[in-house]
Design a protein around this motif. Structure first.
Motif, PDB file in Angstrom:
ATOM      1  N   LYS A  66       0.829  -1.208   0.000  1.00 10.04           N
ATOM      2  CA  LYS A  66       0.000   0.000   0.000  1.00 10.04           C
ATOM      3  C   LYS A  66       0.863   1.257   0.000  1.00 10.04           C
ATOM      4  N   ALA A  67       1.951   1.216   0.771  1.00 11.31           N
ATOM      5  CA  ALA A  67       2.850   2.374   0.830  1.00 11.31           C
ATOM      6  C   ALA A  67       3.498   2.630  -0.521  1.00 11.31           C
ATOM      7  N   ILE A  68       3.896   1.562  -1.200  1.00 12.44           N
ATOM      8  CA  ILE A  68       4.512   1.694  -2.519  1.00 12.44           C
ATOM      9  C   ILE A  68       3.503   2.226  -3.528  1.00 12.44           C
ATOM     10  N   LEU A 110      13.756  -3.665  -3.062  1.00 13.70           N
ATOM     11  CA  LEU A 110      13.076  -2.582  -2.358  1.00 13.70           C
ATOM     12  C   LEU A 110      13.870  -1.288  -2.481  1.00 13.70           C
ATOM     13  N   MET A 111      15.199  -1.380  -2.428  1.00 15.36           N
ATOM     14  CA  MET A 111      16.032  -0.195  -2.584  1.00 15.36           C
ATOM     15  C   MET A 111      15.872   0.400  -3.979  1.00 15.36           C
ATOM     16  N   PRO A 132      13.837   2.967   1.590  1.00 20.92           N
ATOM     17  CA  PRO A 132      13.169   1.790   2.158  1.00 20.92           C
ATOM     18  C   PRO A 132      12.618   2.070   3.547  1.00 20.92           C
ATOM     19  N   GLU A 133      13.367   2.845   4.342  1.00 22.46           N
ATOM     20  CA  GLU A 133      12.908   3.153   5.703  1.00 22.46           C
ATOM     21  C   GLU A 133      11.579   3.882   5.696  1.00 22.46           C
ATOM     22  N   GLN A 134      11.416   4.841   4.781  1.00 14.82           N
ATOM     23  CA  GLN A 134      10.160   5.581   4.720  1.00 14.82           C
ATOM     24  C   GLN A 134       9.014   4.681   4.277  1.00 14.82           C
ATOM     25  N   LEU A 135       9.263   3.798   3.323  1.00 15.97           N
ATOM     26  CA  LEU A 135       8.218   2.879   2.860  1.00 15.97           C
ATOM     27  C   LEU A 135       7.849   1.869   3.937  1.00 15.97           C
ATOM     28  N   GLU A 171      14.503   6.887  10.120  1.00 19.40           N
ATOM     29  CA  GLU A 171      15.871   7.000   9.612  1.00 19.40           C
ATOM     30  C   GLU A 171      16.695   7.792  10.620  1.00 19.40           C
ATOM     31  N   LYS A 172      17.681   7.133  11.190  1.00 23.54           N
ATOM     32  CA  LYS A 172      18.540   7.786  12.169  1.00 23.54           C
ATOM     33  C   LYS A 172      19.989   7.614  11.747  1.00 23.54           C
TER      34      LYS A 172
END
Length: 198
Positions: A19-21, A61-62, A72-75, A80-81
């Protein structure tokens, strides 16, 4: 010893990731075909990922994230740190899909870093995607056994063995035996031009 599943943060459920993608793709006005063209994945595979039927490897995914101008972290909704020092119990971790793959992120420590490092855990019998892309990769097998296929050659890896190659060579791997693997991977970034056969 691999990390206990109870301690693992479960991110990346196929339906939520799909769904995010899809949401990000539509927000950018891109078609499935356009994303497939830019990532060199198949339209069918992208469609299956969006519908939660298939889950991508981290490499795929990348590539998808780069095409969609995100990470990828946002999806995956993983914060992200950046940190030049990371304590062992403060690593970012997530799963992708329901196949039992689990990732512990070891970096990058700063914005603009040219390498990605992570510890990957895979269950017995897991078969990775067949792929080739620009860059290079280094894998040190910490626990378990792997059959590594590299451009027509097959290497049986045991704990302590290393593989390091240019990723333009077609490659994939199979987890052997009945023990979950623990693999240290370091790869150049960004990954793109992934050729995946579904």
């Amino acid at each position: 010893m691999a990390t206990s599943p109870k301690k693992r943060k479960q991110k990346g459920h196929p339906e939520m990731l799909g769904k995010a993608i899809r949401h990000r793709r539509k927000a950018l006005g891109k078609t499935l075909g356009k994303v497939a063209e830019e990532t060199e994945l198949t339209t069918g595979f992208i469609s299956q990922v969006e519908r939660g039927i298939s889950s991508p490897s981290l490499s795929s995914l990348m590539a998808i994230a780069a095409c969609l101008q995100t990470t990828p972290e946002q999806l995956l909704s993983v914060p992200e740190k950046y940190s030049e020092f990371i304590q062992k119990d403060r690593r970012q971790s997530y799963a992708i899909g329901s196949s039992g793959r689990f990732y512990e992120k070891l970096g990058p420590g700063f914005p603009g870093s040219l390498i990605h490092s992570q510890v990957i855990y895979r269950p017995p019998g897991h078969v990775s995607e067949k792929m080739s892309h620009e860059g290079e990769v280094f894998c040190y097998l910490l626990v378990g056994e792997i059959e590594y296929h590299l451009d027509g050659e097959i290497f049986r890896m045991e704990a302590g063995d290393v593989v390091h190659h240019h990723t333009s060579k077609p490659h994939h791997s199979v987890v052997l035996g009945d023990v979950e693997t623990k693999e240290l991977w370091v790869s150049s970034s960004p990954m793109s031009s992934v050729d995946t056969k579904v």
